[in-house]
Design a protein around this motif. Structure first.
Motif, PDB file in Angstrom:
ATOM      1  N   ALA A  57     -96.569  84.324  25.080  1.00 31.12           N
ATOM      2  CA  ALA A  57     -96.262  82.990  24.543  1.00 31.12           C
ATOM      3  C   ALA A  57     -95.632  82.162  25.654  1.00 31.12           C
ATOM      4  O   ALA A  57     -95.365  82.667  26.756  1.00 31.12           O
ATOM      5  CB  ALA A  57     -95.340  83.081  23.330  1.00 31.12           C
ATOM      6  N   SER A  58     -95.404  80.899  25.371  1.00 30.23           N
ATOM      7  CA  SER A  58     -94.748  80.044  26.355  1.00 30.23           C
ATOM      8  C   SER A  58     -93.269  80.420  26.482  1.00 30.23           C
ATOM      9  O   SER A  58     -92.693  81.047  25.596  1.00 30.23           O
ATOM     10  CB  SER A  58     -94.886  78.572  25.944  1.00 30.23           C
ATOM     11  N   LYS A  59     -92.698  80.019  27.591  1.00 27.91           N
ATOM     12  CA  LYS A  59     -91.298  80.380  27.835  1.00 27.91           C
ATOM     13  C   LYS A  59     -90.376  79.752  26.797  1.00 27.91           C
ATOM     14  O   LYS A  59     -89.419  80.388  26.343  1.00 27.91           O
ATOM     15  CB  LYS A  59     -90.901  79.941  29.248  1.00 27.91           C
ATOM     16  N   GLU A  60     -90.651  78.512  26.398  1.00 28.14           N
ATOM     17  CA  GLU A  60     -89.813  77.847  25.415  1.00 28.14           C
ATOM     18  C   GLU A  60     -89.901  78.552  24.059  1.00 28.14           C
ATOM     19  O   GLU A  60     -88.899  78.694  23.342  1.00 28.14           O
ATOM     20  CB  GLU A  60     -90.212  76.377  25.270  1.00 28.14           C
ATOM     21  N   LYS A  61     -91.120  79.030  23.717  1.00 33.65           N
ATOM     22  CA  LYS A  61     -91.291  79.730  22.449  1.00 33.65           C
ATOM     23  C   LYS A  61     -90.548  81.065  22.464  1.00 33.65           C
ATOM     24  O   LYS A  61     -89.926  81.459  21.461  1.00 33.65           O
ATOM     25  CB  LYS A  61     -92.788  79.958  22.194  1.00 33.65           C
ATOM     26  N   ILE A  62     -90.613  81.765  23.579  1.00 28.74           N
ATOM     27  CA  ILE A  62     -89.918  83.053  23.696  1.00 28.74           C
ATOM     28  C   ILE A  62     -88.415  82.854  23.590  1.00 28.74           C
ATOM     29  O   ILE A  62     -87.710  83.638  22.936  1.00 28.74           O
ATOM     30  CB  ILE A  62     -90.287  83.733  25.034  1.00 28.74           C
ATOM     31  N   LYS A  63     -87.894  81.819  24.235  1.00 32.91           N
ATOM     32  CA  LYS A  63     -86.466  81.527  24.128  1.00 32.91           C
ATOM     33  C   LYS A  63     -86.062  81.246  22.686  1.00 32.91           C
ATOM     34  O   LYS A  63     -85.006  81.692  22.218  1.00 32.91           O
ATOM     35  CB  LYS A  63     -86.115  80.324  25.008  1.00 32.91           C
ATOM     36  N   GLU A  64     -86.918  80.511  21.961  1.00 35.55           N
ATOM     37  CA  GLU A  64     -86.596  80.147  20.587  1.00 35.55           C
ATOM     38  C   GLU A  64     -86.647  81.359  19.665  1.00 35.55           C
ATOM     39  O   GLU A  64     -85.786  81.523  18.787  1.00 35.55           O
ATOM     40  CB  GLU A  64     -87.577  79.079  20.100  1.00 35.55           C
ATOM     41  N   VAL A  65     -87.646  82.224  19.849  1.00 32.72           N
ATOM     42  CA  VAL A  65     -87.807  83.378  18.957  1.00 32.72           C
ATOM     43  C   VAL A  65     -86.722  84.419  19.198  1.00 32.72           C
ATOM     44  O   VAL A  65     -86.114  84.940  18.258  1.00 32.72           O
ATOM     45  CB  VAL A  65     -89.212  83.992  19.133  1.00 32.72           C
ATOM     46  N   HIS A  66     -86.455  84.747  20.466  1.00 26.76           N
ATOM     47  CA  HIS A  66     -85.530  85.833  20.801  1.00 26.76           C
ATOM     48  C   HIS A  66     -84.140  85.346  21.195  1.00 26.76           C
ATOM     49  O   HIS A  66     -83.263  86.174  21.453  1.00 26.76           O
ATOM     50  CB  HIS A  66     -86.107  86.665  21.956  1.00 26.76           C
ATOM     51  N   GLY A  67     -83.928  84.045  21.234  1.00 24.25           N
ATOM     52  CA  GLY A  67     -82.622  83.527  21.623  1.00 24.25           C
ATOM     53  C   GLY A  67     -82.269  83.870  23.059  1.00 24.25           C
ATOM     54  O   GLY A  67     -81.106  84.168  23.359  1.00 24.25           O
ATOM     55  N   MET A  68     -83.246  83.826  23.946  1.00 23.79           N
ATOM     56  CA  MET A  68     -83.044  84.211  25.342  1.00 23.79           C
ATOM     57  C   MET A  68     -82.694  82.996  26.181  1.00 23.79           C
ATOM     58  O   MET A  68     -82.966  81.845  25.806  1.00 23.79           O
ATOM     59  CB  MET A  68     -84.296  84.902  25.894  1.00 23.79           C
ATOM     60  N   SER A  69     -82.090  83.249  27.335  1.00 26.43           N
ATOM     61  CA  SER A  69     -81.781  82.205  28.310  1.00 26.43           C
ATOM     62  C   SER A  69     -82.563  82.480  29.585  1.00 26.43           C
ATOM     63  O   SER A  69     -83.285  83.478  29.696  1.00 26.43           O
ATOM     64  CB  SER A  69     -80.271  82.182  28.601  1.00 26.43           C
TER      65      SER A  69
END
Length: 270
Positions: free
Chosen positions: A66-78
């Motif tokens: 997935a896109s980086k923004e989507k991954i950050k949103e799903v997993h709460g990553m920085s």
């Protein structure tokens, strides 16, 4: 004479003065020391298995599902979560530097700590004090970990906690490509090995016994001599020639020993 001995000597206390209890205390002390030796051997294994070439130990890795923004949103990553730390190649000069500056000093410090710890336990008179001193020595051995845990920077803790393990298994890719039948045959072969397989041998207990016996034998070699009756007794004891203990004698013992006066202040009565 019997009633005098019974009135002044505690039989239970006398029974505690047992050589095997002292050996068990040395064995317990060696268990705590052996863990540091195993960690040093792990460092040697890493230096041996890491490719001798320059490599990148730091990598910015973003999953492709997935896109980086989507991954950050799903997993709460920085952004920091995408930075991966791994063990990669190391030039030969850095391997030699780590060997000379870290591995060799750690092995020598381990040997000196184990030798002096066993000597401390062997020269403690009361067996109950030996048991207490085992706990004290174990606490001293954990001082380096306490210092690292409390005084090292949080960034270093993050790097070590995120460091990916070294993959030095040459059969890893082949194992992943196995079919169900191949995996079943591999399992059947492992079961036929039985209890005689060398992996089941308690080598850590065996090494602990070996090193305990070696350091006790070294103590008797340097500090004791055989008496006329056949037992081992203390050598004649002499005062040192200097009141200041040379610091090199700790690092280079037994090659550099402090001088002693010729006249002894104590020797085993004949």
């Amino acid at each position: 004479l019997d009633h005098v001995i019974d009135s002044t000597v505690d039989v239970g206390e006398y029974g505690l003065e047992n050589y095997w209890v002292r050996f068990v205390c040395v064995f317990i002390f060696m268990m705590s020391v052996m863990s540091d030796l195993r960690s040093t051997m792990d460092m040697v294994s890493i230096l041996w298995n890491v490719p001798t070439k320059p490599g990148m130990w730091l990598e910015y890795r973003v999953p492709s599902w997935a896109s980086k923004e989507k991954i950050k949103e799903v997993h709460g990553m920085s952004e920091l979560d995408f930075v991966k730390f791994k063990i990669d190649g190391m030039p030969l000069r850095w391997k030699l530097f780590n060997l000379a500056a870290i591995i060799v000093p750690k092995l020598w410090i381990w040997r000196t700590t184990a030798k002096n710890g066993v000597m401390f336990l062997m020269e403690t008179a009361g067996i109950e004090n030996v048991i207490v001193n085992v706990t004290a020595l174990t606490f001293i051995l954990n001082l380096d970990e306490m210092i690292f845990e409390n005084f090292s920077h949080s960034v270093l803790h993050h790097i070590l906690g995120s460091l990916e393990p070294l993959d030095n298994d040459p059969d890893a890719d082949q194992t992943e490509a196995q079919t169900t039948d191949d995996a079943f045959l591999h399992l059947q072969r492992d079961r036929r090995l039985g209890s005689s397989h060398w992996l089941l041998f308690p080598y850590r207990v065996f090494l602990n016994l070996i090193f305990s016996g070696l350091f006790i034998a070294e103590y008797y070699f340097w500090h004791c001599e055989q008496s006329e009756t056949g037992g081992m007794v203390s050598r004649a004891m002499s005062l040192p020639t200097e009141q200041v203990y040379p610091w090199l004698s700790f690092a280079l013992d037994p090659f550099l020993r402090e001088g002693q006066l010729e006249e002894s202040y104590w020797q085993m009565p004949a």
